[in-house]
Write an enzyme that holds these catalytic residues in place. Sequence first.
Site, mmCIF file in Angstrom:
data_model
loop_
_atom_site.group_PDB
_atom_site.id
_atom_site.type_symbol
_atom_site.label_atom_id
_atom_site.label_comp_id
_atom_site.label_asym_id
_atom_site.label_seq_id
_atom_site.Cartn_x
_atom_site.Cartn_y
_atom_site.Cartn_z
ATOM 1 N N CYS A 78 38.629 40.501 45.414
ATOM 2 C CA CYS A 78 40.049 40.695 45.735
ATOM 3 C C CYS A 78 40.316 41.320 47.103
ATOM 4 O O CYS A 78 40.991 40.724 47.946
ATOM 5 C CB CYS A 78 40.706 41.563 44.666
ATOM 6 S SG CYS A 78 40.617 40.898 42.993
ATOM 7 N N HIS A 135 46.775 45.828 46.806
ATOM 8 C CA HIS A 135 45.319 46.046 46.778
ATOM 9 C C HIS A 135 44.683 46.177 48.160
ATOM 10 O O HIS A 135 43.520 45.821 48.370
ATOM 11 C CB HIS A 135 44.610 44.942 45.986
ATOM 12 C CG HIS A 135 43.462 45.462 45.166
ATOM 13 N ND1 HIS A 135 42.628 44.655 44.443
ATOM 14 C CD2 HIS A 135 43.020 46.733 44.960
ATOM 15 C CE1 HIS A 135 41.715 45.384 43.829
ATOM 16 N NE2 HIS A 135 41.934 46.659 44.135
#
Length: 394
Positions: A78, A135
Site C-alpha cells: 500500500c 496511508h
Amino acid sequence: MIKSTLPLVAFLWTAFQITLQAADPAPRKPNVIILLADDLGYADLGCQGSKEVVSPNIDSIAANGVRCTAGYVSAPQCCPSRAGLLTGRYQNRFGFEANPGPSAEKKAGLPVDQLTIADRMKAAGYVTGMVGKWHLGREEQFRPYNRGFDEAFWHPNGGVLFPQKKTGFIQDMHRGANPIQEKEYSTDAFAREAVSFIDRHQRDPFFLYVAFVPPHWPMEAKDEDLAKFAHIPDLHRRTMLAMMSSLDTNVGRVLQKLHERNLEEDTLVFFLSDNGGPTGKARPQPDADFEYGQNTSKNDPCRGVKGQLLEGGIRIPFLVQWKGHIPAGETYEKPVISLDIAPTALALAGVAPEKDWALDGTNLIPFLTRKNKLSPHDTLYWRFQFPPARPEMH
C-alpha cells in the site's frame, strides 16, 4: 458633400468582432479522476475475465476507454505504491520503500520535499480533492490537506468499512484537519463525498483522487450485498464478492455524476489497484474463520501475491476512460505503470514537467490513441522487501 459611413461601420464591426474573440475564455482544461481499489487481484473484474465478480460500472470504464492489459504499480504494498502513484516517481528514490511497522507508523510519512500530483495540479489552476484511504502519514505535515489537496475527506490508514458498534461511527475519520463522526459504510461515504466534490466544482477544472477500501481487509460487507452471492459456499469469498459489488455500485455513482453534469468528455478517469491481491490459502471448509489479512482475491494467470515482486504482486487492472479523446473498447498491451498517471495529468493541465522534477512516468495519451506506436517505457524497475512486523495488515 455627404460622405458614406459604410467604411466606418465596417471598421467598427471588425473591431467589435476582434474584441469578442479576444474576450472568449480559454478552452476548459480537462478534469482528472483517479479511482483506486485496494488489494484487488488482476483477475477480479468482469472485464478482466472474472465469472464471479459483478462489476458492470467498473467494466464500463474499459468499454468506454482502454484496458491496459500490462498495467503495473511501483510496489506490491500500500504505502510505497501510493507514494509512487501520487509523486510520479519511483518511491525508492526518496526512501519510502515499504509500509512502516507499527512502532514507526505514527511518525512516518511521504517526505515533505516530494511534491504530489495535487501540488502540481493546484499550481496549474485546478481545484484538488482527496477522498478515502490516505496511508501516507498521520502527522500534521504529512496530511493530505498539507500535500496539495484543497479538500480532503480521509482516513489515515483506511482499514475501515463499518462504523464501530460501540460508538456508531467510523473511528479516525477526518474532514480536512477536523475529526468527524461518520455513520455510513465507508465505501458509500467515500462515493458520497466524491459526488459532492464533482457537483460543487463542475465548472472548475478539478483533480480528484478517490481511494476506496475494498476488497482490502477487514472482510465486512452489507447484508444486501451478501445476499447477492448466497450461492457462493465459501463465506470468505462471498464476502469479498459482496464488498466488490459495493465498490462497483459506488464507482457507478461517480461515473453517473459525470454523465449528469455533462462532464464525461471533459474528464480523464483512471481505475486501478494499489497492488495485487493477497489471495490466501485454500480453506478447509466453507464457514471457516476469515484468514487474517487475506481477501480471497485472484491474480490469475499471474504467479504471486501482494508483497511479492512476482507478477501477482505488481500487475493490476489498469483502466483509462476519456470519452471522445481516446478509443473506446480497446486493449493496450504494452507495459504501463502507475507512475505514468502524474505526467499524463500534467499534460492535460498544460504543464511541461521540468527536468529537476525527475518524473519517472510518461504521458500515456499519445500511446493510448496510437499516435505514438513505440513503447511508453524501455524498462520498468522494482525493489522491495517486506518490513518485519505484520505488513499484511496494510
